[in-house]
Motif scaffolding. Structure first.
Motif, PDB file in Angstrom:
ATOM      1  N   ARG A 131      -1.955  -9.078  -6.500  1.00 42.12           N
ATOM      2  CA  ARG A 131      -1.077  -8.296  -6.358  1.00 42.12           C
ATOM      3  C   ARG A 131      -0.681  -6.766  -5.872  1.00 42.12           C
ATOM      4  O   ARG A 131       0.097  -5.859  -4.968  1.00 42.12           O
ATOM      5  N   ARG A 132      -1.365  -5.907  -7.261  1.00 42.08           N
ATOM      6  CA  ARG A 132      -1.032  -4.475  -7.473  1.00 42.08           C
ATOM      7  C   ARG A 132      -2.182  -4.624  -6.276  1.00 42.08           C
ATOM      8  O   ARG A 132      -1.450  -2.720  -6.028  1.00 42.08           O
ATOM      9  N   ARG A 135      -1.177  -2.861  -2.975  1.00 40.71           N
ATOM     10  CA  ARG A 135      -0.191  -1.523  -2.264  1.00 40.71           C
ATOM     11  C   ARG A 135      -0.801  -0.413  -1.129  1.00 40.71           C
ATOM     12  O   ARG A 135      -1.646  -0.249  -2.542  1.00 40.71           O
ATOM     13  N   LYS A 136      -0.725  -0.200  -0.700  1.00 42.26           N
ATOM     14  CA  LYS A 136      -1.187   0.627   0.387  1.00 42.26           C
ATOM     15  C   LYS A 136      -1.232   1.327  -0.391  1.00 42.26           C
ATOM     16  O   LYS A 136      -2.326   2.547   0.123  1.00 42.26           O
ATOM     17  N   SER A 138      -1.775   3.203  -2.800  1.00 37.47           N
ATOM     18  CA  SER A 138      -2.252   3.400  -3.934  1.00 37.47           C
ATOM     19  C   SER A 138      -3.357   2.948  -3.974  1.00 37.47           C
ATOM     20  O   SER A 138      -4.439   4.115  -3.934  1.00 37.47           O
ATOM     21  N   TYR A 179       3.876  -3.076   4.043  1.00 38.15           N
ATOM     22  CA  TYR A 179       3.910  -4.517   3.054  1.00 38.15           C
ATOM     23  C   TYR A 179       3.793  -5.781   3.823  1.00 38.15           C
ATOM     24  O   TYR A 179       2.541  -6.107   4.147  1.00 38.15           O
ATOM     25  N   GLU A 304      -7.642   0.298   4.825  1.00 33.84           N
ATOM     26  CA  GLU A 304      -6.599  -0.303   4.321  1.00 33.84           C
ATOM     27  C   GLU A 304      -7.408  -1.431   3.240  1.00 33.84           C
ATOM     28  O   GLU A 304      -9.232  -2.041   3.881  1.00 33.84           O
TER      29      GLU A 304
END
Length: 334
Positions: A131-132, A135-136, A138, A179, A304
């Motif tokens: 999940r973490r 994050r685009k 980051s 997201y 990404e």
């Protein structure tokens, strides 16, 4: 004389919903290798499935799932694959919406914590990790740190910042959702689906709407090819997508036009392949699908990484053995 140790057969727990052809493909590989495969959708809990977590003094924790596939000793599971599960659904006889929502949240809290702490190999990673990793903002920072070229990017809710960025690039910019690429209406039907979109003069006229929600704004990168790099463990599978041969897919290859757009196996330079592996390792992922642009002047530009992306259409179009690699990873043990 030393005698061989008889090890138990691998047992893979697959968390997914109905009609998951990706899980079916890999499940066939697993069964062919002698593994036990349990497919479970948490949406069935608590209505048609039961969970017991028992903590007793001086005894190991006991975690047991009772579902359509029978009784599963979760502590004996050797690998867990978090594919495409749905969240738990409440009993239909709970007619009070507040009570139904409460029970669903309590059930979701239990299963989320349960999968997180199972002592086994997990793909793509433990849920909190992937999940973490999704994050685009980051992702872009880490990719740049690792030496990838990235598009000049602004993530903003400020109309003036957006307009300044547009002027900097003479209007050759695109926008992307941060997201979630869709909006559901009240009935759960798809209302809006947004991918990578060009910015038109009409969009500029409505720039004030940015104050309601952040958006990713990027320079438009020239493309020779688009590359889909699928990582499974330490293995790298790359497909080249000739997205510029079709108007439909030229801006975003996810507007599939496979009748016109060729897909072929691609050989990444070793330096770029190692950079892709470094990215997944830093994110804690055992699986990830990385989107790159190969520019006309030979640069590899990072867009990404999706920690839980589909791959079957690439496998079918190119022959890349991604499903077999996932099977191998799930059978490698803790």
């Amino acid at each position: 004389m030393m005698r061989g140790i008889l090890l138990p057969s691998p047992h893979v727990l697959v968390l997914t919903g109905e009609d998951d052809v990706h899980a079916e493909r890999v499940g066939g590989h697993l069964a062919g290798r002698g593994a036990r495969v349990t497919v479970f959708d948490p949406q069935d809990f608590p209505v048609s499935a039961r969970l017991d977590l028992v903590y007793l003094a001086n005894e190991p924790v006991r975690r047991v799932l009772r579902c359509a596939d029978g009784t599963v000793d979760l502590d004996a599971v050797t690998a867990l694959w978090w594919r495409r599960p749905m969240p738990p659904a409440p009993y239909p006889e709970l007619t009070d919406p507040a009570v139904a929502a409460y029970t669903a949240k309590e059930c979701e809290s239990l299963v989320t914590d349960l999968w997180e702490n199972l002592p086994c190999r997990q793909l793509p990673a433990r849920e909190s990790v992937f999940r973490r990793a999704g994050r685009k903002a980051s992702q872009l920072a880490l990719a740049a740190e690792l030496g990838f070229s990235i598009p000049e990017t602004a993530i903003t809710t400020d109309p003036e910042s957006f307009l300044d960025f547009r002027d900097r690039h003479d209007g050759r910019i695109v926008t992307k959702p941060l997201y979630i690429p869709w909006i559901d209406d009240v009935g759960g039907h798809l209302h809006v689906n947004r991918l990578c979109e060009p910015v038109s003069t009409r969009d500029v006229a409505y720039a004030d709407g940015l104050r309601f929600c952040p958006v990713i704004v990027q320079e438009r990168i020239p493309k020779r090819l688009e590359l889909r790099v699928t990582i499974v463990g330490d293995r790298v599978f790359t497909a080249e997508i000739h997205s510029q041969t079709a108007n439909r897919s030229s801006l975003d290859w996810r507007r599939y036009d496979t009748r016109v757009t060729p897909y072929r196996v691609h050989r990444l330079p070793d330096e770029i392949a190692e950079r892709c592996l470094a990215l997944t390792r830093r994110l804690g992922l055992a699986y990830g699908a990385i989107d790159l642009i190969l520019t006309p002047d030979g640069r590899h530009v990072f867009l990404e990484i999706n920690p839980n992306a589909q791959w079957l259409w690439i496998e079918d179009l190119t022959g890349l053995p991604i499903s077999a690699a996932i099977c191998d990873f799930l059978l490698e043990g803790p």
